[in-house]
Design a protein around this motif. Structure first.
Motif, PDB file in Angstrom:
ATOM      1  N   SER A 266      60.455   6.509  51.047  1.00 39.10           N
ATOM      2  CA  SER A 266      60.448   6.919  49.802  1.00 39.10           C
ATOM      3  C   SER A 266      61.082   6.896  48.851  1.00 39.10           C
ATOM      4  CB  SER A 266      59.109   8.591  49.616  1.00 39.10           C
ATOM      5  OG  SER A 266      60.060   9.418  50.237  1.00 39.10           O
TER       6      SER A 266
ATOM      7  N   ASP B 135      63.559  11.115  54.139  1.00 38.11           N
ATOM      8  CA  ASP B 135      62.321  11.659  54.976  1.00 38.11           C
ATOM      9  C   ASP B 135      61.899  12.355  55.781  1.00 38.11           C
ATOM     10  OD1 ASP B 135      61.861  11.380  51.840  1.00 38.11           O
ATOM     11  OD2 ASP B 135      59.850   9.401  52.271  1.00 38.11           O
TER      12      ASP B 135
ATOM     13  N   ASN C  15      58.555  14.570  52.031  1.00 38.61           N
ATOM     14  CA  ASN C  15      60.994  13.843  51.096  1.00 38.61           C
ATOM     15  C   ASN C  15      61.627  15.344  51.153  1.00 38.61           C
ATOM     16  OD1 ASN C  15      59.952  15.355  48.960  1.00 38.61           O
ATOM     17  ND2 ASN C  15      59.163  14.004  47.657  1.00 38.61           N
ATOM     18  N   SER C  16      62.659  14.318  50.984  1.00 39.55           N
ATOM     19  CA  SER C  16      64.070  15.146  50.241  1.00 39.55           C
ATOM     20  C   SER C  16      63.265  16.972  49.132  1.00 39.55           C
ATOM     21  CB  SER C  16      65.487  14.277  49.741  1.00 39.55           C
ATOM     22  OG  SER C  16      64.828  13.829  48.613  1.00 39.55           O
TER      23      SER C  16
END
Length: 206
Positions: free
Chosen positions: A65, A71, A93-94
């Motif tokens: 993403s 991710d 996600n991060s």
């Protein structure tokens, strides 16, 4: 003589009344030692719940993403057994936000074994080994591709709107991921910058 006997009898009776009943004391001590500290709670949930036990986890970090951070792709199988569980597929996600989540049954992971079987039936051990292998290969490199949508890809109505499709087609750095559900349901997903969410960009197979 009668007076002496009466006095002696009286002393015996008084002594018996003042002496502790050792039998009663012993019974009380035993009951105290074995009694539970609190009443048994039969409504309390058991410590181990087979329906939520984790049987196998596969995870991998990949760009998806965001072009600058990875991710986390994760597949977690829970349930009473490998052949009767549910596998939760998530992408996080991060920032720790789950941007995609799908639940697959163990049967979804096992179904494609039919294409590899040399006999008409398979043992339980063979089936379990296949489910493990399917999970181990779920996030293999071959299932990721860049760009997510190429000039040779054909738009599939019903999976994504045309505006989002055309936007992804113009992004050479977009990343797609494909995975198989059941025997023939191959699914392709990607992150859409204009929608800010994971979208299904097409199907593979039947």
């Amino acid at each position: 003589m009668r007076h002496f006997l009466c006095s002696a009898f009286l002393l015996i009776v008084l002594g018996a009344c003042s002496r502790p009943d050792s039998t009663q004391i012993e019974s009380s001590d035993t009951a105290s030692a074995t009694a539970p500290a609190e009443p048994m709670d039969t409504t309390r949930a058991p410590a181990v719940n087979a329906q939520s036990d984790t049987l196998k986890t596969v995870q991998r970090r990949r760009r998806f993403s965001s072009p600058s951070t990875d991710d986390e792709f994760k597949l977690v199988l829970r349930g009473p057994s490998l052949l009767a569980g549910e596998a939760t597929f998530t992408i996080t996600n991060s920032s720790g936000e789950t941007i995609f989540r799908e639940v697959l049954s163990a049967a979804d992971l096992e179904a494609s074994m039919v294409y590899e079987m040399k006999n008409s039936t398979a043992t339980q051990a063979e089936r379990e080994a296949f489910v493990r292998r399917r999970m181990d290969e779920f996030f293999a490199d071959k299932n990721f591709r860049t760009p997510a949508v190429t000039a040779k890809d054909t738009y599939q109505a019903g999976t994504i709107d045309r505006t989002t499709w055309d936007d992804l087609r113009r992004r050479p750095d977009s990343i797609g991921f494909q995975y198989l559900v059941g025997k023939e349901d191959g699914r392709r997903i990607a992150w859409s910058p204009i929608k800010q969410q994971v979208v299904r960009i097409g199907s593979i197979g039947g």
